[in-house]
Design an enzyme around this catalytic site. Structure first.
Site, PDB file in Angstrom:
ATOM      1  N   ASN A 150      44.516 -30.807 -43.927  1.00  0.00           N
ATOM      2  CA  ASN A 150      45.450 -31.886 -43.568  1.00  0.00           C
ATOM      3  C   ASN A 150      45.388 -33.084 -44.528  1.00  0.00           C
ATOM      4  O   ASN A 150      46.406 -33.705 -44.807  1.00  0.00           O
ATOM      5  CB  ASN A 150      45.247 -32.321 -42.112  1.00  0.00           C
ATOM      6  CG  ASN A 150      43.883 -32.882 -41.854  1.00  0.00           C
ATOM      7  OD1 ASN A 150      42.920 -32.561 -42.556  1.00  0.00           O
ATOM      8  ND2 ASN A 150      43.766 -33.738 -40.873  1.00  0.00           N
ATOM      9  N   GLY A 226      36.855 -29.807 -39.694  1.00  0.00           N
ATOM     10  CA  GLY A 226      37.853 -28.788 -39.364  1.00  0.00           C
ATOM     11  C   GLY A 226      37.990 -28.681 -37.861  1.00  0.00           C
ATOM     12  O   GLY A 226      37.663 -29.618 -37.118  1.00  0.00           O
ATOM     13  N   GLU A 248      32.598 -32.632 -38.117  1.00  0.00           N
ATOM     14  CA  GLU A 248      33.702 -33.551 -37.775  1.00  0.00           C
ATOM     15  C   GLU A 248      34.839 -32.662 -37.306  1.00  0.00           C
ATOM     16  O   GLU A 248      35.442 -31.951 -38.111  1.00  0.00           O
ATOM     17  CB  GLU A 248      34.152 -34.334 -39.020  1.00  0.00           C
ATOM     18  CG  GLU A 248      33.076 -35.135 -39.713  1.00  0.00           C
ATOM     19  CD  GLU A 248      32.812 -36.470 -39.042  1.00  0.00           C
ATOM     20  OE1 GLU A 248      33.541 -36.811 -38.093  1.00  0.00           O
ATOM     21  OE2 GLU A 248      31.849 -37.147 -39.443  1.00  0.00           O
ATOM     22  N   CYS A 282      43.499 -35.741 -37.638  1.00  0.00           N
ATOM     23  CA  CYS A 282      42.610 -35.560 -36.485  1.00  0.00           C
ATOM     24  C   CYS A 282      42.643 -36.779 -35.561  1.00  0.00           C
ATOM     25  O   CYS A 282      42.326 -36.679 -34.384  1.00  0.00           O
ATOM     26  CB  CYS A 282      41.197 -35.284 -36.957  1.00  0.00           C
ATOM     27  SG  CYS A 282      40.602 -36.537 -38.110  1.00  0.00           S
ATOM     28  N   GLU A 461      29.266 -39.702 -40.106  1.00  0.00           N
ATOM     29  CA  GLU A 461      29.265 -39.924 -41.550  1.00  0.00           C
ATOM     30  C   GLU A 461      29.941 -41.264 -41.795  1.00  0.00           C
ATOM     31  O   GLU A 461      30.469 -41.882 -40.887  1.00  0.00           O
ATOM     32  CB  GLU A 461      29.962 -38.766 -42.267  1.00  0.00           C
ATOM     33  CG  GLU A 461      29.170 -37.456 -42.134  1.00  0.00           C
ATOM     34  CD  GLU A 461      29.704 -36.309 -42.978  1.00  0.00           C
ATOM     35  OE1 GLU A 461      30.197 -36.552 -44.089  1.00  0.00           O
ATOM     36  OE2 GLU A 461      29.636 -35.156 -42.498  1.00  0.00           O
TER      37      GLU A 461
HETATM   38  P1  NDP Z   1      39.690 -24.936 -39.654  1.00  0.00           P
HETATM   39  O1  NDP Z   1      38.537 -25.125 -38.766  1.00  0.00           O
HETATM   40  O2  NDP Z   1      40.552 -23.732 -39.466  1.00  0.00           O
HETATM   41  O3  NDP Z   1      39.251 -24.902 -41.176  1.00  0.00           O
HETATM   42  C1  NDP Z   1      38.483 -25.914 -41.792  1.00  0.00           C
HETATM   43  C2  NDP Z   1      37.793 -25.327 -42.996  1.00  0.00           C
HETATM   44  O4  NDP Z   1      36.807 -24.383 -42.550  1.00  0.00           O
HETATM   45  C3  NDP Z   1      38.709 -24.549 -43.940  1.00  0.00           C
HETATM   46  O5  NDP Z   1      38.287 -24.726 -45.262  1.00  0.00           O
HETATM   47  C4  NDP Z   1      38.488 -23.128 -43.470  1.00  0.00           C
HETATM   48  O6  NDP Z   1      38.840 -22.177 -44.421  1.00  0.00           O
HETATM   49  C5  NDP Z   1      37.002 -23.152 -43.215  1.00  0.00           C
HETATM   50  N1  NDP Z   1      36.499 -22.070 -42.396  1.00  0.00           N
HETATM   51  C6  NDP Z   1      37.160 -21.216 -41.590  1.00  0.00           C
HETATM   52  N2  NDP Z   1      36.305 -20.338 -41.018  1.00  0.00           N
HETATM   53  C7  NDP Z   1      35.067 -20.645 -41.463  1.00  0.00           C
HETATM   54  C8  NDP Z   1      33.768 -20.123 -41.234  1.00  0.00           C
HETATM   55  N3  NDP Z   1      33.556 -19.082 -40.435  1.00  0.00           N
HETATM   56  N4  NDP Z   1      32.724 -20.707 -41.853  1.00  0.00           N
HETATM   57  C9  NDP Z   1      32.901 -21.759 -42.661  1.00  0.00           C
HETATM   58  N5  NDP Z   1      34.117 -22.295 -42.930  1.00  0.00           N
HETATM   59  C10 NDP Z   1      35.181 -21.750 -42.336  1.00  0.00           C
HETATM   60  O7  NDP Z   1      40.545 -26.285 -39.561  1.00  0.00           O
HETATM   61  P2  NDP Z   1      41.934 -26.569 -40.236  1.00  0.00           P
HETATM   62  O8  NDP Z   1      41.850 -26.373 -41.718  1.00  0.00           O
HETATM   63  O9  NDP Z   1      42.982 -25.846 -39.467  1.00  0.00           O
HETATM   64  O10 NDP Z   1      42.054 -28.146 -40.008  1.00  0.00           O
HETATM   65  C11 NDP Z   1      42.581 -28.705 -38.877  1.00  0.00           C
HETATM   66  C12 NDP Z   1      41.478 -29.116 -37.920  1.00  0.00           C
HETATM   67  O11 NDP Z   1      40.609 -30.028 -38.552  1.00  0.00           O
HETATM   68  C13 NDP Z   1      42.008 -29.841 -36.711  1.00  0.00           C
HETATM   69  O12 NDP Z   1      41.360 -29.367 -35.561  1.00  0.00           O
HETATM   70  C14 NDP Z   1      41.631 -31.285 -36.975  1.00  0.00           C
HETATM   71  O13 NDP Z   1      41.503 -32.055 -35.815  1.00  0.00           O
HETATM   72  C15 NDP Z   1      40.345 -31.121 -37.698  1.00  0.00           C
HETATM   73  N6  NDP Z   1      40.037 -32.323 -38.465  1.00  0.00           N
HETATM   74  C16 NDP Z   1      39.003 -33.129 -38.052  1.00  0.00           C
HETATM   75  C17 NDP Z   1      38.732 -34.305 -38.725  1.00  0.00           C
HETATM   76  C18 NDP Z   1      37.601 -35.189 -38.315  1.00  0.00           C
HETATM   77  O14 NDP Z   1      37.205 -36.044 -39.117  1.00  0.00           O
HETATM   78  N7  NDP Z   1      37.044 -35.053 -37.127  1.00  0.00           N
HETATM   79  C19 NDP Z   1      39.545 -34.735 -39.881  1.00  0.00           C
HETATM   80  C20 NDP Z   1      40.573 -33.804 -40.224  1.00  0.00           C
HETATM   81  C21 NDP Z   1      40.809 -32.641 -39.532  1.00  0.00           C
HETATM   82  P3  NDP Z   1      40.275 -21.458 -44.304  1.00  0.00           P
HETATM   83  O15 NDP Z   1      41.309 -22.514 -44.448  1.00  0.00           O
HETATM   84  O16 NDP Z   1      40.258 -20.508 -45.428  1.00  0.00           O
HETATM   85  O17 NDP Z   1      40.306 -20.775 -42.958  1.00  0.00           O
END
Ligand code: NDP
Length: 480
Positions: A150, A226, A248, A282, A461
């Site tokens: 995002n 994520g 996070e 997020c 963080e």
């Molecule tokens: P995901 O959890 O799907 O992915 C985040 C990252 O993790 C991507 O690089 C993804 O790779 C990777 N990933 C996926 N599976 C694994 C695994 N088994 N082990 C390690 N890494 C893995 O989130 P999104 O990319 O869909 O992002 C949106 C989410 O992030 C929302 O829920 C949002 O709220 C949250 N978010 C939280 C923030 C915060 O500061 N709290 C800030 C911004 C977003 P790949 O894309 O290849 O699947």
């Protein structure tokens, strides 16, 4: 077609398998580049490079580390206009947003932590003339930094900057959905003369290279941003290895409007909190609680404000909302809107896919959507949608709204709008979330501890909290 490459040991390299995935431009639905479909062997190569580089980087004097990072920040800034265009093309967000939020934050993150290490201090505990204890803070090793789609470059640099500044080396895995600016960062690192191996970037699917990275014996520290589901998985697979983990995660953030709020400010901030970045932040305020006395007036004003928002070509300065990041995510959001209708929700405005003209006809656009009539405890109001969708919920009393605000499994952020400052402080203290804004939204100070409560995360963080996380405290006790 442009091929994105991994960045390992200071060089741009193909994935060992030679396989690539399609990378889409969400504004027109077309494939425009290829991203490495990396495997465990690529992760192993990157971790090895980072481990070797750790020996010298961890001993590099702080001032020298700061100088190198400052040069990196300057070089990123040199390419700002290219990065703005690339972030918008890769993610679908308006260029205007990338220009004001995403891209300026990348050098700012790096400069902030390059400066912070020069101003840090450590603790000393004196034992009544018997001994003194001091605390050394030492880098941990190879940090695995995993970031979402995002805010691609913004969140990637938010992790790698404190990790590197503290003397760790890094293997980063950006989301394979938005890899372009991380690839550009690799080239910028080479131009800026970043020492080989201190930062490595491996592209590919989380489902394939996530576990090899997080469970690698030589990645003792993990910073992940994520979704909550992925965060749970990482917590589960890494727990037996006793790694340092910072998570996070997602949010379902309440935005609470009291009857005594500054009405116009609350309306415009509520619209911004709901729809900025197509609702894919997020911290977006996706549950809008409005006190009964002003509910109707507020609803009408918000609809009027939303009518004026333009969904359009991300390149155009007049576009307030661009494209949703992927077809899959667009369909998920649209299905959630359908689910809301089935549950009895009334769509006050929006609710549909937008088909733009000409070359953008296959892009992934959704109207900004306002829903009312759903109970606070239904699934739509309890789980993260992560799109341009906001749900209106009326409330009578302070106690009632605190209960509803705290009713989800999340606890990332909240906003409160009131002109009664005592009430603002009182409600803020009772909301279960890591960040509470009063009369504002998304006002970020890089020094604050940032993170979520409950299933929105583990750890904090930001500022010296990041430097704490990326170092191990060691007590040295000296007998006098
Ligand atoms: P995901 O959890 O799907 O992915 C985040 C990252 O993790 C991507 O690089 C993804 O790779 C990777 N990933 C996926 N599976 C694994 C695994 N088994 N082990 C390690 N890494 C893995 O989130 P999104 O990319 O869909 O992002 C949106 C989410 O992030 C929302 O829920 C949002 O709220 C949250 N978010 C939280 C923030 C915060 O500061 N709290 C800030 C911004 C977003 P790949 O894309 O290849 O699947």
């Amino acid at each position: 077609m442009e091929k994105i490459l991994n960045y390992i040991n200071g060089e741009l390299v193909e994935p060992t398998s030679g396989n690539y995935l399609d990378n889409y431009n969400p504004s027109n639905g077309q494939v425009y580049s290829l991203v490495p479909d990396s495997e465990e062997s690529d992760i192993n190569n990157a971790v090895l490079a980072a481990k070797e580089a750790f020996n010298s980087w961890s001993k590099t004097p702080k001032q020298e580390r700061a100088n190198i990072l400052m040069k990196l920040a300057d070089t990123i800034e040199k390419y700002s206009s290219e990065l703005i265009k690339a972030e918008s093309k890769d993610n679908g967000k308006p260029e205007n947003l990338a220009a004001h939020v995403d891209i300026p934050r990348a050098p700012a993150n790096i400069r902030f932590f390059a400066g912070a290490i020069l101003h840090d201090s450590s603790q000393m505990h004196e034992m009544d003339g018997v001994a003194i204890n001091y605390t050394l803070r030492q880098p941990v090793g190879v940090a695995a930094c995993i970031s979402p789609w995002n805010l691609p470059l913004y969140l990637l640099t938010w992790k790698i900057a404190p990790a590197l500044a503290s003397g760790n080396t890094v293997v980063a895995k950006p989301s394979e959905i938005t890899p372009m600016t991380a690839f550009m960062l690799s080239k910028i690192c080479i131009e800026a003369g970043l020492p080989k191996g201190i930062l490595n970037i491996v592209h590919g699917l989380g489902s394939k290279i996530g576990d090899p990275l997080t469970t690698h014996i030589d990645t003792p520290i993990i910073s992940f941003t994520g979704g909550t589901v992925t965060g749970k998985h990482i917590a589960r697979v890494t727990a037996p290895m006793f790694k340092k983990v910072s998570l996070e995660l997602g949010g379902k953030n309440p935005n609470i409007i009291f009857a005594d709020a500054d009405f116009d400010k609350a309306v415009s901030t509520a619209a911004r909190a709901a729809f900025t970045n197509q609702g894919q932040i997020c911290l977006c305020g996706s549950r809008l609680f409005i006190q009964e006395e002003i509910y109707k007036k507020f609803k009408i004003a918000l609809i009027e404000k939303t009518k004026k928002l333009k969904v359009g070509d991300p390149k155009e300065i007049s576009s307030n909302l661009g494209a949703i990041v992927s077809k899959e995510h667009m369909n998920k959001i649209l299905s959630k809107i359908e689910e809301a209708k089935k549950l009895g929700g009334k769509i006050l405005i929006g609710g549909k896919r937008v088909i733009l003209d000409g070359e953008l006809k296959d892009g992934y656009y959704i109207e900004p959507t306002i829903i009312e009539g759903l109970s606070s405890d239904c699934d739509i109001n309890q789980t993260e949608i992560f799109g341009p969708v906001v749900s209106l919920i009326p409330f009578k009393t302070e106690a009632e709204v605190i209960d509803m605000a705290n009713s989800t499994k999340y606890g990332l952020s909240a906003s409160i709008f009131t002109e009664n400052i005592s009430k603002g402080h009182r409600v803020a203290a009772n909301i279960d979330s890591g960040v509470v804004w009063i009369n504002t939204w998304l006002l970020r100070d890089l020094r604050i501890p940032f993170g979520g409560m409950k299933q929105s995360g583990v750890g904090r963080e930001g500022g010296f909290k990041s430097l704490d996380f990326f170092t191990e405290p060691k007590n040295i006790c000296v007998k006098i």
